[in-house]
Design a protein around this motif. Structure first.
Motif, PDB file in Angstrom:
ATOM      1  N   GLN A  17       0.882  -1.157   0.000  1.00 19.96           N
ATOM      2  CA  GLN A  17       0.000   0.000   0.000  1.00 19.96           C
ATOM      3  C   GLN A  17       0.923   1.211   0.000  1.00 19.96           C
ATOM      4  O   GLN A  17       1.671   1.394   0.955  1.00 19.96           O
ATOM      5  CB  GLN A  17      -0.919  -0.022   1.210  1.00 19.96           C
ATOM      6  N   PRO A  46      -4.900  -3.625  -1.136  1.00 17.78           N
ATOM      7  CA  PRO A  46      -6.290  -3.178  -1.208  1.00 17.78           C
ATOM      8  C   PRO A  46      -6.923  -3.303  -2.588  1.00 17.78           C
ATOM      9  O   PRO A  46      -7.881  -2.591  -2.894  1.00 17.78           O
ATOM     10  CB  PRO A  46      -6.198  -1.702  -0.790  1.00 17.78           C
ATOM     11  N   TRP A  64      -6.735  -6.787   1.219  1.00 19.68           N
ATOM     12  CA  TRP A  64      -6.426  -6.198   2.521  1.00 19.68           C
ATOM     13  C   TRP A  64      -6.918  -4.762   2.515  1.00 19.68           C
ATOM     14  O   TRP A  64      -6.354  -3.907   1.853  1.00 19.68           O
ATOM     15  CB  TRP A  64      -4.924  -6.259   2.802  1.00 19.68           C
ATOM     16  N   ALA A  66      -7.087  -1.237   3.427  1.00 21.35           N
ATOM     17  CA  ALA A  66      -6.190  -0.305   4.108  1.00 21.35           C
ATOM     18  C   ALA A  66      -6.090   0.983   3.313  1.00 21.35           C
ATOM     19  O   ALA A  66      -6.019   0.953   2.084  1.00 21.35           O
ATOM     20  CB  ALA A  66      -4.797  -0.913   4.284  1.00 21.35           C
ATOM     21  N   PRO A  70      -1.661   6.407   7.405  1.00 23.16           N
ATOM     22  CA  PRO A  70      -2.183   6.030   8.723  1.00 23.16           C
ATOM     23  C   PRO A  70      -3.331   6.940   9.128  1.00 23.16           C
ATOM     24  O   PRO A  70      -3.344   8.132   8.817  1.00 23.16           O
ATOM     25  CB  PRO A  70      -0.974   6.209   9.647  1.00 23.16           C
ATOM     26  N   LEU A  74      -6.337   2.492  11.594  1.00 13.83           N
ATOM     27  CA  LEU A  74      -5.110   1.696  11.565  1.00 13.83           C
ATOM     28  C   LEU A  74      -5.220   0.409  12.377  1.00 13.83           C
ATOM     29  O   LEU A  74      -4.755  -0.649  11.936  1.00 13.83           O
ATOM     30  CB  LEU A  74      -3.939   2.531  12.071  1.00 13.83           C
ATOM     31  N   GLU A  77      -6.931  -2.162  10.417  1.00 16.73           N
ATOM     32  CA  GLU A  77      -6.085  -2.624   9.314  1.00 16.73           C
ATOM     33  C   GLU A  77      -5.042  -3.629   9.805  1.00 16.73           C
ATOM     34  O   GLU A  77      -4.754  -4.627   9.134  1.00 16.73           O
ATOM     35  CB  GLU A  77      -5.400  -1.417   8.665  1.00 16.73           C
ATOM     36  N   ARG A  80      -6.808  -6.974  10.488  1.00 19.01           N
ATOM     37  CA  ARG A  80      -7.116  -7.672   9.235  1.00 19.01           C
ATOM     38  C   ARG A  80      -5.859  -8.274   8.615  1.00 19.01           C
ATOM     39  O   ARG A  80      -5.891  -9.368   8.054  1.00 19.01           O
ATOM     40  CB  ARG A  80      -7.797  -6.712   8.257  1.00 19.01           C
ATOM     41  N   LEU A  81      -4.764  -7.547   8.720  1.00 22.65           N
ATOM     42  CA  LEU A  81      -3.523  -8.063   8.158  1.00 22.65           C
ATOM     43  C   LEU A  81      -3.024  -9.273   8.953  1.00 22.65           C
ATOM     44  O   LEU A  81      -2.510 -10.243   8.375  1.00 22.65           O
ATOM     45  CB  LEU A  81      -2.462  -6.961   8.140  1.00 22.65           C
ATOM     46  N   LYS A  99       3.453   2.695   4.694  1.00 25.11           N
ATOM     47  CA  LYS A  99       2.184   2.267   5.280  1.00 25.11           C
ATOM     48  C   LYS A  99       2.145   0.758   5.468  1.00 25.11           C
ATOM     49  O   LYS A  99       1.801   0.258   6.546  1.00 25.11           O
ATOM     50  CB  LYS A  99       1.008   2.715   4.397  1.00 25.11           C
ATOM     51  N   ALA A 103       2.026  -1.403   9.104  1.00 27.79           N
ATOM     52  CA  ALA A 103       1.015  -2.402   9.447  1.00 27.79           C
ATOM     53  C   ALA A 103       1.617  -3.796   9.609  1.00 27.79           C
ATOM     54  O   ALA A 103       1.259  -4.536  10.534  1.00 27.79           O
ATOM     55  CB  ALA A 103      -0.076  -2.408   8.374  1.00 27.79           C
TER      56      ALA A 103
END
Length: 391
Positions: A17, A46, A64, A66, A70, A74, A77, A80-81, A99, A103
């Motif tokens: 990202q 994403p 993903w 995102a 940020p 966040l 995110e 989810r990651l 970014k 994450a």
């Protein structure tokens, strides 16, 4: 006699990202080269154009959600990651840009071998308290990267000067030389700009329309260029947050400046150009000049991180100018546009340099060595250790 099964190749998870611009091209070309070498490749991003291109290549793409920067979302995110990493079960995670690097390192926290590739440092992109916060994070987060991969020695030096103490590796950007190759300018120019005088000198700038890439500096320089090279035309290829401000600035220049917008394939624009210019304020090692040189076109760059390393030494006097100096930029452009033999020579030498130094297959080989080194130094990730991935 029973033969043991051949060892499976490692599964690499690339997390990206943004999903556009140079970062996306690096991820796409590296994934293609890794797939060709037999590496099992997955990606979390994403979606967008990068997700579609990776799927076409055969990459296992996992969505993903995102944002680019940020923000309040966040923590979600990161969760989810962490779930994505649990599903993919990679042997190694490779995070691209600030970014994704933020994450990934907070989601994984060193439990899986992690490579972080900043593609230019986050603290250079902002100012004031935000820059201080970004620098503090990069110093802290370095502990959760087994390697921080810089695309130039200059980018590594910038990190060290800023106090980002990490285990570094320097692997220059690579270019897909099958896609980026020389071709006559006429057909590309006629297809892209059919109303343009074929004899008009054409400068092309490829990059996101944002402060980093310095198109505002190029427009200031262009006022001087058109006085010295009447009929010269400038094409800005890309989109971004500074589009409207740049369009307002360009109004006074009339037809001397064209806005091409975002394009899916930049190769025809490189081929159409007499000269490719990138007046960046900061970089790690910009991809556009390497792509332009691979297409046999000369370049003019600001002397920021990675620019000098991306050129053969003999080209620097013609191709490098100080950053934030529209006057020097204008003089370099105006000197090269009327000199076709010199431009042809610079383009030919640039092409040879990229072939020998920036072939993406060489880049993929260097990453393969790095991955093997990291995987050999770490035990396999057990089920118990994986269960602790959720932050």
């Amino acid at each position: 006699m029973h033969q043991p099964p051949p060892p499976t190749r490692p599964r690499v998870l690339h997390v990206a990202q943004p999903v556009d611009g140079g970062v996306a091209r690096v991820v796409r070309d590296l994934a293609r080269a890794q797939l060709s070498a037999g590496v099992r490749v997955a990606a979390g991003c994403p979606g967008g154009e990068l997700g579609a291109e990776l799927r076409e290549l055969g990459v296992d793409v996992r969505p993903w959600g995102a944002g680019r920067s940020p923000g309040p979302g966040l923590s979600g995110e990161i969760r989810r990651l962490a779930r994505l990493v649990e599903e993919v079960r990679p042997e190694l995670v490779h995070a691209h840009s600030a970014k994704a690097g933020l994450a990934v390192r907070l989601a994984v926290r060193g439990r899986v071998p992690t490579v972080f590739q900043p593609h230019a440092w986050s603290f250079e992109a902002v100012g004031g308290p935000t820059a201080a916060l970004a620098l503090r994070w990069e110093r802290w987060g370095a502990r959760w990267a087994d390697r921080v991969v810089c695309v130039s020695q200059a980018e590594r030096a910038t990190g060290l000067r800023a106090g980002v103490h990490a285990s570094y590796a320097v692997i220059p950007n690579g270019i897909d030389l099958d896609r980026h190759s020389p071709a006559p300018a006429g057909p590309a120019r006629a297809a892209l700009l059919p109303d343009l005088d074929p004899a008009a000198p054409l400068v092309v700038c490829v990059g996101r329309l944002c402060r980093q890439k310095g198109q505002d500096l190029l427009l200031r320089a262009w006022e001087h260029v058109v006085r010295q090279v009447p009929g010269a035309r400038l094409a800005l290829v890309g989109d971004g947050p500074d589009r409207d401000a740049l369009r307002r600035r360009a109004r006074a220049l009339g037809p001397a400046v064209r806005f091409a917008g975002a394009v899916t394939d930049t190769v025809p624009w490189y081929r159409a150009a007499d000269l490719v210019v990138l007046p960046s304020r900061w970089e790690g090692m910009a991809l556009a000049p390497l792509e332009a040189m691979a297409c046999g076109r000369p370049v003019v760059l600001t002397d920021v991180d990675g620019a000098r390393e991306s050129l053969p030494p003999a080209l620097a006097p013609h191709c490098l100018v100080p950053p934030e100096d529209p006057g020097a930029l204008a003089r370099a452009i105006a000197a090269l546009l009327p000199d076709a033999p010199l431009r042809a020579s610079l383009g030919e030498r640039g092409r040879g340099h990229v072939q020998s130094t920036h072939d993406v297959r060489h880049t993929a080989d260097r990453f393969a060595v790095l991955y093997r080194e990291l995987l050999g130094a770490r035990p396999p990730v057990s089920t118990e250790r994986r269960e602790s991935l959720h932050p």
